[in-house]
Design a protein around this motif. Structure first.
Motif, mmCIF file in Angstrom:
data_model
loop_
_atom_site.group_PDB
_atom_site.id
_atom_site.type_symbol
_atom_site.label_atom_id
_atom_site.label_comp_id
_atom_site.label_asym_id
_atom_site.label_seq_id
_atom_site.Cartn_x
_atom_site.Cartn_y
_atom_site.Cartn_z
ATOM 1 N N ALA A 294 -8.795 -5.252 2.051
ATOM 2 C CA ALA A 294 -8.303 -3.960 1.570
ATOM 3 C C ALA A 294 -8.483 -3.790 0.063
ATOM 4 C CB ALA A 294 -6.822 -3.798 1.941
ATOM 5 N N GLY A 295 -8.925 -4.839 -0.620
ATOM 6 C CA GLY A 295 -9.106 -4.756 -2.064
ATOM 7 C C GLY A 295 -7.814 -4.798 -2.856
ATOM 8 N N VAL A 296 -6.801 -5.440 -2.288
ATOM 9 C CA VAL A 296 -5.488 -5.532 -2.927
ATOM 10 C C VAL A 296 -5.341 -6.911 -3.578
ATOM 11 C CG1 VAL A 296 -2.989 -5.569 -2.498
ATOM 12 C CG2 VAL A 296 -4.444 -3.902 -1.319
ATOM 13 N N PRO A 297 -4.983 -6.957 -4.871
ATOM 14 C CA PRO A 297 -4.767 -8.262 -5.526
ATOM 15 C C PRO A 297 -3.711 -9.078 -4.789
ATOM 16 C CG PRO A 297 -4.802 -6.509 -7.153
ATOM 17 C CD PRO A 297 -4.799 -5.845 -5.795
ATOM 18 N N TYR A 298 -4.003 -10.360 -4.641
ATOM 19 C CA TYR A 298 -3.154 -11.297 -3.910
ATOM 20 C C TYR A 298 -2.933 -12.505 -4.816
ATOM 21 C CZ TYR A 298 -2.130 -14.895 -0.362
ATOM 22 O OH TYR A 298 -1.565 -15.917 0.365
ATOM 23 N N VAL A 299 -1.672 -12.794 -5.107
ATOM 24 C CA VAL A 299 -1.318 -13.884 -6.014
ATOM 25 C C VAL A 299 -0.415 -14.856 -5.263
ATOM 26 C CG1 VAL A 299 -0.116 -14.457 -8.164
ATOM 27 C CG2 VAL A 299 -1.447 -12.344 -8.001
ATOM 28 N N PRO B 278 -1.460 -1.351 -5.662
ATOM 29 C CA PRO B 278 -0.703 -2.330 -4.875
ATOM 30 C C PRO B 278 -1.013 -3.756 -5.303
ATOM 31 C CG PRO B 278 -2.594 -1.582 -3.625
ATOM 32 C CD PRO B 278 -2.575 -0.781 -4.918
ATOM 33 N N MET B 279 -0.068 -4.655 -5.067
ATOM 34 C CA MET B 279 -0.275 -6.085 -5.307
ATOM 35 C C MET B 279 0.651 -6.853 -4.371
ATOM 36 S SD MET B 279 0.397 -8.451 -8.700
ATOM 37 C CE MET B 279 -0.957 -7.828 -9.665
ATOM 38 N N ARG C 16 -3.745 -15.148 6.869
ATOM 39 C CA ARG C 16 -3.848 -13.777 7.397
ATOM 40 C C ARG C 16 -3.603 -12.737 6.310
ATOM 41 N NH1 ARG C 16 -0.406 -13.439 12.878
ATOM 42 N NH2 ARG C 16 -0.853 -11.235 12.522
ATOM 43 N N ILE C 17 -2.588 -12.957 5.496
ATOM 44 C CA ILE C 17 -2.254 -11.992 4.439
ATOM 45 C C ILE C 17 -3.355 -11.978 3.381
ATOM 46 C CG2 ILE C 17 -0.606 -11.421 2.610
ATOM 47 C CD1 ILE C 17 1.539 -12.754 4.519
ATOM 48 N N ARG C 18 -3.820 -13.148 2.968
ATOM 49 C CA ARG C 18 -4.892 -13.226 1.976
ATOM 50 C C ARG C 18 -6.159 -12.539 2.477
ATOM 51 N NH1 ARG C 18 -9.078 -16.707 1.466
ATOM 52 N NH2 ARG C 18 -8.169 -18.262 2.865
ATOM 53 N N THR C 19 -6.506 -12.780 3.710
ATOM 54 C CA THR C 19 -7.717 -12.196 4.285
ATOM 55 C C THR C 19 -7.604 -10.679 4.355
ATOM 56 O OG1 THR C 19 -8.105 -14.213 5.561
ATOM 57 C CG2 THR C 19 -9.234 -12.207 6.300
ATOM 58 N N LEU D 147 0.824 -1.214 0.000
ATOM 59 C CA LEU D 147 0.000 0.000 0.000
ATOM 60 C C LEU D 147 0.857 1.263 0.000
ATOM 61 C CD1 LEU D 147 -2.777 -1.095 2.507
ATOM 62 C CD2 LEU D 147 -3.094 -0.593 0.066
ATOM 63 N N PHE D 148 1.887 1.287 0.815
ATOM 64 C CA PHE D 148 2.741 2.465 0.888
ATOM 65 C C PHE D 148 3.506 2.669 -0.421
ATOM 66 C CE2 PHE D 148 6.556 4.877 2.075
ATOM 67 C CZ PHE D 148 5.948 5.988 2.633
ATOM 68 N N ALA D 149 4.084 1.607 -0.954
ATOM 69 C CA ALA D 149 4.824 1.715 -2.218
ATOM 70 C C ALA D 149 3.901 2.157 -3.346
ATOM 71 C CB ALA D 149 5.494 0.383 -2.558
#
Length: 140
Positions: free
Chosen positions: A97-102, A72-73, A89-92, A62-64
């Motif tokens: 936050a609506g950030v793509p998670y791969v 963010p991704m 935890r990270i996926r959840t 998010l910061f980057a």
């Protein structure tokens, strides 16, 4: 394999991005910088292993993203084929936050890395960039 070894592979080969660019940050006249793992035209990507050390991936992404005016991704490398508590935890949090998670499987990444050089050499040869041009079976 260490995270630092995987970042260039994931960033350049999979996303075509710039590895760990240094982004200047100024706050209260103090100069600092942030170093995202990967920056593409559209994303600031934080890359981590499925370990406790990756719990700050969301904040870093998010910061980057804010500092680079990109989306963010988060990319996590799954080292054991199972979602553990840190991945969960990270996926959840990313979903919230609506950030793509791969998630990328480490074994798949290793195979992909090992063959990338061969694919590049083949593409160069078939495009006429090889020493003797494309082989006869390539239509030339």
């Amino acid at each position: 394999m260490r995270e630092v070894d995987l970042i260039p592979i994931i960033c350049t080969l999979l996303f075509g991005g710039e590895v760990e660019p240094r982004i200047p940050v100024t706050i209260h006249a103090a100069q600092s910088y942030v170093i995202p793992d990967c920056v593409t035209q559209g994303h600031a990507i934080e890359i981590g292993l499925d370990r406790r050390s990756s719990l700050d991936s969301l904040q870093q992404a998010l910061f980057a993203a804010e500092m680079t005016d990109r989306e963010p991704m988060i990319v996590l490398v799954d080292t054991d084929g199972a979602e553990d508590i840190y991945e969960f935890r990270i996926r959840t949090a990313a979903r919230r936050a609506g950030v793509p998670y791969v998630v990328i499987d480490l074994a798949l990444l290793r195979r992909w890395q090992m063959t990338a050089l061969f694919r590049t050499a083949r593409d160069e040869i078939l495009s006429g960039g090889g020493r003797d041009g494309p082989p006869a079976s390539a239509g030339g």
